[in-house]
Design a protein around this motif. Sequence first.
Motif, PDB file in Angstrom:
ATOM      1  N   ALA A  24      31.503  33.238  33.660  1.00 16.58           N
ATOM      2  CA  ALA A  24      32.553  33.083  34.679  1.00 16.58           C
ATOM      3  C   ALA A  24      32.425  34.099  35.798  1.00 16.58           C
ATOM      4  O   ALA A  24      32.763  33.810  36.956  1.00 16.58           O
ATOM      5  N   THR A  25      31.903  35.273  35.515  1.00 19.29           N
ATOM      6  CA  THR A  25      31.904  36.338  36.519  1.00 19.29           C
ATOM      7  C   THR A  25      30.522  36.626  37.082  1.00 19.29           C
ATOM      8  O   THR A  25      30.400  37.188  38.177  1.00 19.29           O
ATOM      9  N   LEU A  50      33.536  46.892  33.125  1.00 21.66           N
ATOM     10  CA  LEU A  50      34.709  46.198  32.589  1.00 21.66           C
ATOM     11  C   LEU A  50      35.726  45.871  33.701  1.00 21.66           C
ATOM     12  O   LEU A  50      36.300  44.781  33.728  1.00 21.66           O
ATOM     13  N   GLU A  51      35.945  46.828  34.611  1.00 23.14           N
ATOM     14  CA  GLU A  51      36.929  46.585  35.693  1.00 23.14           C
ATOM     15  C   GLU A  51      36.411  45.542  36.672  1.00 23.14           C
ATOM     16  O   GLU A  51      37.171  44.715  37.168  1.00 23.14           O
ATOM     17  N   ARG A  77      38.375  41.992  37.546  1.00 22.30           N
ATOM     18  CA  ARG A  77      38.764  41.612  38.913  1.00 22.30           C
ATOM     19  C   ARG A  77      38.130  40.286  39.319  1.00 22.30           C
ATOM     20  O   ARG A  77      38.748  39.489  40.017  1.00 22.30           O
ATOM     21  N   LEU A  78      36.878  40.049  38.866  1.00 17.28           N
ATOM     22  CA  LEU A  78      36.238  38.765  39.186  1.00 17.28           C
ATOM     23  C   LEU A  78      36.934  37.611  38.509  1.00 17.28           C
ATOM     24  O   LEU A  78      37.067  36.528  39.092  1.00 17.28           O
ATOM     25  N   LEU A  79      37.400  37.839  37.270  1.00 19.19           N
ATOM     26  CA  LEU A  79      38.183  36.778  36.586  1.00 19.19           C
ATOM     27  C   LEU A  79      39.474  36.478  37.344  1.00 19.19           C
ATOM     28  O   LEU A  79      39.832  35.310  37.549  1.00 19.19           O
ATOM     29  N   LEU A  80      40.186  37.524  37.759  1.00 21.32           N
ATOM     30  CA  LEU A  80      41.428  37.314  38.486  1.00 21.32           C
ATOM     31  C   LEU A  80      41.188  36.648  39.846  1.00 21.32           C
ATOM     32  O   LEU A  80      41.971  35.795  40.268  1.00 21.32           O
TER      33      LEU A  80
END
Length: 422
Positions: free
Chosen positions: A382-383, A411-412, A416-419
């Motif tokens: 997804a990212t 991890l951050e 952020r890419l998921l959001l």
Amino acid sequence: MTRERLFLLLAALALIAGGWWLSNNTEWVEEDVPRPATGEARDNPVYAFEQILRKLGMHAEHHEQLDRMPPEGARLVLLSSDWSLVPERAAQMRAWVERGGHLVLLQGADWDDTGLADWVPVEAVDVTERAQRERAAADAAAKAKSEAKGANGKSAEKAEDAENAEDAESADDEDDEEDRDVAFSEPPVFGGIESLDLCSQFTWSRRLRVKPGHRADWTLTQASGRQGVRVAQGRGSVTVLNAGATIFQGRLPFGCDLPLLLTATVQADRGATAWIYLNEKREPLTPWLWRTGWIAIVLGLLTLAAALWRAAVRFGPRLAAPPRLRRSISEQVRGMGAYLHRHGRDALLGAQQRALEEAATRIVRGYGRLPLADRVHAIATATGVARDDLYTAMSSRFCTRAELPARLQLLETARRLLLRRR
């Protein structure tokens, strides 16, 4: 003789000597010092005239407003023309007079410049030129008499003075009588008084006369004309005096026959009422407005205060500043430092992993039922981040100080890419 007795004796001698000197060098006289008026006599200019009327059994009072007329049959003395400031007041006075009121006017109060001149049947005429002619004729007669005396000689004057001593004294008495300001009343006042000594109270440049079609019920004649006139009007009367308002405003006892004139002017009668109008004196505007409309004033002031407050310049924005959605770098650094100080590197790594898990649970369908490898695969797909590095970061529970920044960043970034994808 002791010292104390000697001092007492010297003091007594000094007092006796001082008293003797004071009695010989001073003079004791009595002097009448007038005291200033107090109370009502100080504030009321017609106090003395009111006292005369009250002694005669009348009800006398002074007024500074004419909002209502006196009772029928009363006497109204106008000492000022301020009453004419109110419209229709002249018509009200006429109706009051015709119902039985007695009006007293003074030529010095300028009543003939008001609405009274339309119906009062008395007017004033200027006699200045006639008075000047009479004075010139009197001066010419006196000059001719003095020239005739000079032609007779000194001997004739002595003989005439010796023979006519009594005639000279009577002539002096007649001159004194002529010098006094004697006025003649028609008909006589108070039953039998025909002449009044009035001590120059009238205006000599004018005289009064009755308008055509009317008849005077009482006149006061002095020198070459009328100084006072009374004319019937309906059931009442109008009396006009050729004098100023000060004729009624004497603070000292009246001299000559002035009290007789004033009481005759107001037609003094026991039990009658006399109103004396001084001037139009009203309550000041500001206290009157507050007394009669304080509610409107208070509401207006409140409205004005609200309008000024609404239009005033503000020291801040009209709306509160919205909360910031992102923390500043300094706040982030301080917060991270405090967290590391309290819990250590492993706790910070675990917190970042839980944040990524929460974001993935909301976005990736069925994420909570997947094993760890499938979870990493789903997030990496997804990212677009490296799957192996992401697996290491998500599965490790411990890390060194050098490894911590890279794993936290990975991890951050994934979170952020998921959001963002959502």
